[in-house]
Design an enzyme around this catalytic site. Structure first.
Site, short mmCIF file in Angstrom:
data_model
loop_
_atom_site.label_atom_id
_atom_site.label_comp_id
_atom_site.label_asym_id
_atom_site.label_seq_id
_atom_site.Cartn_x
_atom_site.Cartn_y
_atom_site.Cartn_z
CE LYS A 43 11.02 -67.53 71.94
NZ LYS A 43 11.01 -66.52 70.92
CE1 TYR A 275 21.72 -50.23 98.42
CE2 TYR A 275 20.62 -51.65 96.85
CZ TYR A 275 21.48 -51.33 97.96
OH TYR A 275 22.12 -52.39 98.34
#
Length: 383
Positions: A43, A275
């Site tokens: 999956k 940042y």
């Protein structure tokens, strides 16, 4: 994006997938549960490793089942020509039941609504659906509650007698198998045995009974039954890191994540980095730019903590992880644009592991590998 050559010399970044390691992991897991068949869970694009190549490699190593969450994942395996028994378990109303039935995909049923939909699709397809009934033995997620289980099993037996379905599996899932000795594990096994007894009393005779996930495969042998479902362990990551690393269980990490430095420059002391300036250079230093960011799956939570091997040493992400890039401070060490930065791998070259990144980001290693995005090419070795 996929590359077959194994070369990374022209790539911005890459996730190298070692299929030989995956095959060896499957063999090691089969040895842990020698009386049970093994389902390779692929999956989420094989936990970020690539569903189709990993499914094929697992089957070559002796897995006899495949597992997916969504029907679309299962149908993609069929479209790639993979015919092994495949279970998909995460359904919503109106899902592609008929397509799954016609592709010989086993489907999971956790409630009467799903049984009604699958029997309707079987009638339309004029084919018998292969169904695994799921019992909620204590996880509290998918699966039928004990109060609803007798009705579901009885109705499934009626549908089976009508030729609409064949109950090929009865299954459940652990909540705390990654915590060996947790009391819920024994309680769930008891509840699962009760669920099996109810199903048998209803007249059901499934081909496979299964509850064991990766941690249970490694630590709860009484849970193995007919089939074990191995996900993260197949990719060489320990599902019980507090009990041992991959090597302690005979496993080897399959994914190595790397990138080429995009820039190397000298910066003065007191210079803010990335940042918010959550990192400021302590003195004149060399900064290196790694062209990977949270758009590629690098967790922003690892800002100022994520480990990276650059120029022969472990470095730490300097400042915030941005969408496409992050910076490491090399101190007085030299590096060149194009040099390799290794974020994680097996550790053979001294690089961090996915578990190291999980600790740095306050998460689990499952998430670290699974979230690596599609901008990062998978480079397969050992095909």
């Amino acid at each position: 994006m996929e590359s077959d050559s194994g070369s990374t010399s022209t790539l911005r970044a890459w996730a190298r997938i070692d299929l030989n390691a995956l095959r060896a992991n499957v063999e090691a897991l089969r040895a842990r549960a020698p009386q049970a068949a093994l389902m390779a869970v692929v999956k989420a694009d094989a936990y970020g490793h690539g569903a189709v190549p990993c499914a094929r490699a697992a089957l070559e190593a002796g897995a006899t089942w495949l597992g997916t969450a969504t029907p679309e994942e299962a149908l993609a395996l069929r479209a790639a020509g993979i015919r092994a028994p495949t279970l998909c378990w995460l359904w919503t109303p109106g899902g592609p039941w008929r397509e799954a039935i016609e592709a010989d995909v086993d489907v999971s049923v956790s409630g009467m609504w799903a049984l009604r939909e699958v029997t309707g699709a079987a009638r339309a397809a004029k084919r018998t659906a292969r169904v695994h009934l799921k019992a909620d033995t204590g996880l509290g997620r998918n699966g039928a509650q004990p109060a609803d289980w007798p009705e579901l099993t009885a109705a499934a037996r009626v549908a089976e007698r009508d030729g609409l379905i064949r109950v090929t599996g009865v299954w459940s899932h652990f909540a705390c198998a990654d915590e060996p000795g947790h009391p819920s594990n024994a309680a769930q096994l008891t509840a699962y045995r009760d669920s099996l007894a109810t199903a048998e009393a209803a007249g059901l005779r499934p081909e496979v009974r299964h509850i064991a996930n990766s941690p249970a495969t490694l630590t709860i042998p009484e849970s193995h039954y007919d089939l074990v479902r191995t996900g993260i362990a197949m990719y060489g990551i320990s599902p019980v890191p507090q009990a041992g690393g991959p090597a302690d269980f005979g496993l080897r990490p399959v994914m190595t994540l790397g990138a080429r430095l995009a820039l190397v420059k000298t910066a003065p002391g007191g210079h803010g980095v990335s940042y918010g300036h959550h990192y400021v250079t302590p003195g004149e230093t060399t900064l290196a730019l790694v062209p990977l960011g949270y758009a590629d799956g690098i967790p922003r939570h690892a800002s100022n903590t994520g480990p990276v091997l650059v120029a022969g040493k472990w470095r730490t992400v300097a400042g915030r992880v941005a969408m496409d890039q992050f910076v490491v401070d090399l101190g007085g060490d030299a590096a060149t644009v194009g040099d390799e930065a290794l974020l994680f791998g097996p550790g053979d070259q001294g690089e961090p592991t996915a578990e190291d990144w999980a600790r740095a980001a306050g998460t689990i290693a499952y998430e670290i590998v699974t979230r690596i995005g599609t901008r990062v090419p998978r480079v397969y070795v050992g095909k």
